[in-house]
Design a protein around this motif. Sequence first.
Motif, PDB file in Angstrom:
ATOM      1  N   ASP A  25       2.296   6.454  -6.850  1.00 32.74           N
ATOM      2  CA  ASP A  25       1.489   6.656  -5.647  1.00 32.74           C
ATOM      3  C   ASP A  25       0.298   5.708  -5.569  1.00 32.74           C
ATOM      4  OD1 ASP A  25       3.134   8.671  -4.834  1.00 32.74           O
ATOM      5  OD2 ASP A  25       1.859  10.307  -5.575  1.00 32.74           O
ATOM      6  N   ASP A  26      -0.045   5.071  -6.684  1.00 25.35           N
ATOM      7  CA  ASP A  26      -1.257   4.243  -6.725  1.00 25.35           C
ATOM      8  C   ASP A  26      -0.973   2.758  -6.448  1.00 25.35           C
ATOM      9  OD1 ASP A  26      -3.042   6.397  -7.520  1.00 25.35           O
ATOM     10  OD2 ASP A  26      -1.986   6.352  -9.441  1.00 25.35           O
ATOM     11  N   TRP A  27       0.203   2.477  -5.914  1.00 29.79           N
ATOM     12  CA  TRP A  27       0.575   1.097  -5.608  1.00 29.79           C
ATOM     13  C   TRP A  27       0.753   0.923  -4.103  1.00 29.79           C
ATOM     14  CZ3 TRP A  27       1.458  -2.681  -9.496  1.00 29.79           C
ATOM     15  CH2 TRP A  27       1.331  -2.203 -10.805  1.00 29.79           C
ATOM     16  N   ALA A  28       0.404  -0.260  -3.604  1.00 23.10           N
ATOM     17  CA  ALA A  28       0.499  -0.565  -2.171  1.00 23.10           C
ATOM     18  C   ALA A  28       1.538  -1.656  -1.940  1.00 23.10           C
ATOM     19  CB  ALA A  28      -0.851  -1.009  -1.634  1.00 23.10           C
ATOM     20  N   GLU A  29       2.344  -1.492  -0.912  1.00 21.36           N
ATOM     21  CA  GLU A  29       3.396  -2.464  -0.589  1.00 21.36           C
ATOM     22  C   GLU A  29       2.801  -3.699   0.087  1.00 21.36           C
ATOM     23  OE1 GLU A  29       7.243  -3.692  -0.825  1.00 21.36           O
ATOM     24  OE2 GLU A  29       6.793  -1.576  -1.186  1.00 21.36           O
ATOM     25  N   VAL A  30       3.215  -4.872  -0.381  1.00 20.00           N
ATOM     26  CA  VAL A  30       2.844  -6.114   0.296  1.00 20.00           C
ATOM     27  C   VAL A  30       3.673  -6.213   1.564  1.00 20.00           C
ATOM     28  CG1 VAL A  30       2.769  -8.632   0.139  1.00 20.00           C
ATOM     29  CG2 VAL A  30       2.251  -7.248  -1.874  1.00 20.00           C
ATOM     30  N   PRO A  31       3.045  -6.355   2.735  1.00 15.02           N
ATOM     31  CA  PRO A  31       3.804  -6.338   3.993  1.00 15.02           C
ATOM     32  C   PRO A  31       4.635  -7.600   4.197  1.00 15.02           C
ATOM     33  CG  PRO A  31       1.506  -6.854   4.428  1.00 15.02           C
ATOM     34  CD  PRO A  31       1.591  -6.498   2.966  1.00 15.02           C
ATOM     35  N   ASN A  32       5.675  -7.467   4.993  1.00 22.38           N
ATOM     36  CA  ASN A  32       6.491  -8.623   5.391  1.00 22.38           C
ATOM     37  C   ASN A  32       5.846  -9.262   6.611  1.00 22.38           C
ATOM     38  OD1 ASN A  32       8.555  -8.296   3.422  1.00 22.38           O
ATOM     39  ND2 ASN A  32       9.444  -6.651   4.648  1.00 22.38           N
ATOM     40  N   ASN A  33       4.891 -10.146   6.356  1.00 21.55           N
ATOM     41  CA  ASN A  33       4.167 -10.779   7.457  1.00 21.55           C
ATOM     42  C   ASN A  33       4.870 -12.018   7.990  1.00 21.55           C
ATOM     43  OD1 ASN A  33       2.181  -8.866   7.400  1.00 21.55           O
ATOM     44  ND2 ASN A  33       0.792 -10.043   6.112  1.00 21.55           N
ATOM     45  N   ARG A  34       6.073 -12.283   7.501  1.00 20.69           N
ATOM     46  CA  ARG A  34       6.851 -13.417   7.964  1.00 20.69           C
ATOM     47  C   ARG A  34       8.325 -13.065   7.850  1.00 20.69           C
ATOM     48  NH1 ARG A  34       7.314 -18.142   3.599  1.00 20.69           N
ATOM     49  NH2 ARG A  34       9.291 -18.256   4.704  1.00 20.69           N
ATOM     50  N   VAL A  35       9.166 -13.876   8.450  1.00 22.19           N
ATOM     51  CA  VAL A  35      10.615 -13.675   8.366  1.00 22.19           C
ATOM     52  C   VAL A  35      11.134 -14.453   7.165  1.00 22.19           C
ATOM     53  CG1 VAL A  35      12.832 -14.027   9.504  1.00 22.19           C
ATOM     54  CG2 VAL A  35      10.832 -13.331  10.849  1.00 22.19           C
ATOM     55  N   TYR A  36      11.877 -13.776   6.302  1.00 24.85           N
ATOM     56  CA  TYR A  36      12.438 -14.406   5.113  1.00 24.85           C
ATOM     57  C   TYR A  36      13.924 -14.667   5.330  1.00 24.85           C
ATOM     58  CZ  TYR A  36       8.124 -12.896   2.832  1.00 24.85           C
ATOM     59  OH  TYR A  36       6.812 -12.700   2.495  1.00 24.85           O
ATOM     60  N   ASP A  37      14.304 -15.931   5.296  1.00 25.93           N
ATOM     61  CA  ASP A  37      15.704 -16.315   5.464  1.00 25.93           C
ATOM     62  C   ASP A  37      16.396 -16.327   4.108  1.00 25.93           C
ATOM     63  OD1 ASP A  37      18.026 -17.116   6.712  1.00 25.93           O
ATOM     64  OD2 ASP A  37      17.140 -18.881   7.670  1.00 25.93           O
ATOM     65  N   THR A  76      -7.183   1.072  -9.661  1.00 23.19           N
ATOM     66  CA  THR A  76      -6.469   1.435 -10.887  1.00 23.19           C
ATOM     67  C   THR A  76      -6.886   2.828 -11.348  1.00 23.19           C
ATOM     68  OG1 THR A  76      -6.408  -0.889 -11.552  1.00 23.19           O
ATOM     69  CG2 THR A  76      -5.979   0.745 -13.261  1.00 23.19           C
ATOM     70  N   PRO A  77      -5.941   3.752 -11.534  1.00 24.44           N
ATOM     71  CA  PRO A  77      -6.284   5.099 -11.991  1.00 24.44           C
ATOM     72  C   PRO A  77      -6.727   5.100 -13.452  1.00 24.44           C
ATOM     73  CG  PRO A  77      -3.913   4.841 -11.931  1.00 24.44           C
ATOM     74  CD  PRO A  77      -4.491   3.585 -11.334  1.00 24.44           C
ATOM     75  N   LYS A 109       4.890  -4.681  -4.784  1.00 25.07           N
ATOM     76  CA  LYS A 109       3.809  -3.705  -4.710  1.00 25.07           C
ATOM     77  C   LYS A 109       2.657  -4.157  -5.605  1.00 25.07           C
ATOM     78  CE  LYS A 109       6.864   0.184  -3.718  1.00 25.07           C
ATOM     79  NZ  LYS A 109       7.343   1.527  -4.140  1.00 25.07           N
ATOM     80  N   THR A 110       1.437  -3.808  -5.179  1.00 27.51           N
ATOM     81  CA  THR A 110       0.251  -4.257  -5.913  1.00 27.51           C
ATOM     82  C   THR A 110      -0.661  -3.091  -6.245  1.00 27.51           C
ATOM     83  OG1 THR A 110      -0.987  -4.668  -3.872  1.00 27.51           O
ATOM     84  CG2 THR A 110       0.274  -6.516  -4.791  1.00 27.51           C
ATOM     85  N   GLN A 111      -1.476  -3.328  -7.279  1.00 29.13           N
ATOM     86  CA  GLN A 111      -2.548  -2.394  -7.635  1.00 29.13           C
ATOM     87  C   GLN A 111      -3.740  -3.239  -8.089  1.00 29.13           C
ATOM     88  OE1 GLN A 111      -3.000   0.473 -11.328  1.00 29.13           O
ATOM     89  NE2 GLN A 111      -1.684   1.456  -9.786  1.00 29.13           N
ATOM     90  N   SER A 112      -4.814  -3.143  -7.358  1.00 22.13           N
ATOM     91  CA  SER A 112      -5.994  -3.940  -7.687  1.00 22.13           C
ATOM     92  C   SER A 112      -6.853  -3.230  -8.716  1.00 22.13           C
ATOM     93  CB  SER A 112      -6.819  -4.217  -6.424  1.00 22.13           C
ATOM     94  OG  SER A 112      -7.397  -3.008  -5.951  1.00 22.13           O
TER      95      SER A 112
END
Length: 383
Positions: A317-329, A300-301, A293-296
Motif C-alpha cells: 500500500d505504500d507504493w505509488a504507480e508511475v503513470p503512463n504519460n506517453r504511448v509506449y510502442d 517510507t514506512p 511503482k515508487t516509494q520515496s
Amino acid sequence: MSTQRLGIIMHGVTGRMGMNQHLIRSILAIREQGGVVLSNGDRVVVDPILVGRNADKIERLAKQHGVERWTTDVDAALANPDDRLFFDAASTQLRAELLKKAMDAGKDVYSEKPTAETLDVALDLARYAKAKGVKNGVVHDKLSLPGLMKLKALRENGFFGDILSVRGEFGYWVFEGGWQEAQRPSWNYRKKDGGGIILDMLCHWRYVLDHTFGPVRSVSCLGKTHIPKRYDENGQPYVADADDAAYATFELEGGAVVQLNSSWCTRVHRDDLVTFHVDGTLGSAVAGLHGCKTQSRVNTPKPVWNPDVPQTMNFYDDWAEVPNNRVYDNGFKVQWEDFIRHLFEDTPWSYDLLSGAKGVQLAELGQKSWAERRWIDIPELEV
C-alpha cells in the motif's frame, strides 16, 4: 517530401522471435503504418524479402502476411543491389559468417544477439564492420520496455539519489517436454547447439545495466543445469547439458551492487516474468515489463521487527504507480524505426556490433567466473 524504399533481407524469421517480434510486430507493422517518417518529412517504406532454408515454411509465412518476396537462396538475395539491409535472427553459431558475407556484399547489417558464442568472434565481427564502413546494429529490445524506460527516467531525474542496489528476477518454468510441450526450442538446452541461459541472458543484462543504471565493472556468476533430461520437438529424450539457470552478482561503476537471477526452472510468484527492485538513498522503485511503482524517502514506512505477532502492515500500500504519460510502442519496432532513421539520416546510434560484443564479453566472463568460482573484472573493449 518524398518516399524512399528500404529493401530488407530478413533471414531466420520462421522462428518464434524472428517471426513474431521482428517480422509481424515490427516490419509488417511499419509497413502497415506507411513507413518511417524522417525529420525532413520524407518517408521510408520497407520492402522485406524473407530468406530461409525450408521453402514450404518460408513460402507459407510470406503468403500468410502478404509478403511478395521470399527465397531459400541467401547468396542470390545478397546479390540484389536494390536491397540495402541484411537482418539475421537465425542460428548464433552461423551469425558471424552470415553477417560478414552480407558486409562483403555491401550491405548494412542488423542482428539479433548474441552476435557470436565467443568474444573473439564477436569483437572480430565489430572490427570487420568498422573496416568495411557499413552501418551496423544489434537488437537491444529491453531498453524500450515501458518498465525499464520509467526506471531510466527516474534515475535521470534524480529520484533515487545514489543508487545502492538493484535486485532482478527473470524467468519462468519451461516444461521439460514429454508430458507437457516445452515453450522454448530444445537447442536452448544443448551446449553443442549454442544453448545456455548465461550466453542468452547476460548479453541482455549487459546493455540493460549499462544503459539504465551504470556501466558494469565486475561479475560473479554461478550457473546450474537443474534439469539434465528434456524432450525435444519430436518427443524424444535428450541430454540437457547447457545451463538452465544463472545466479549472478555485478558491481557497477560507482559501487552499486546488482543481483540478477535468470532461470528457466522457477515458478513465478511476482508481478511479471522479469522484475527489477532498485534501492537508492532518496527512493526506491520496482518495475516489470510495463509497470513501475515508487516509494520515496518521505513516504517510507517504519516497520518494527517482531516475529511473535502476525504482520499487520500491508507494504504494497505504500507504493505509488508511475503513470503512463506517453504511448509506449513495441520495443522491437521502436528500435527498428530508430535504426532505419540511423541508416537514412545518420542519427546517433549506440547499439552497434561493439555493444553486442560487450554482451558476449559479459556472458563469457560469467562462464569463466562460474568455472573458476571467483569475481572477475571487466576490461574495456575497443575496435
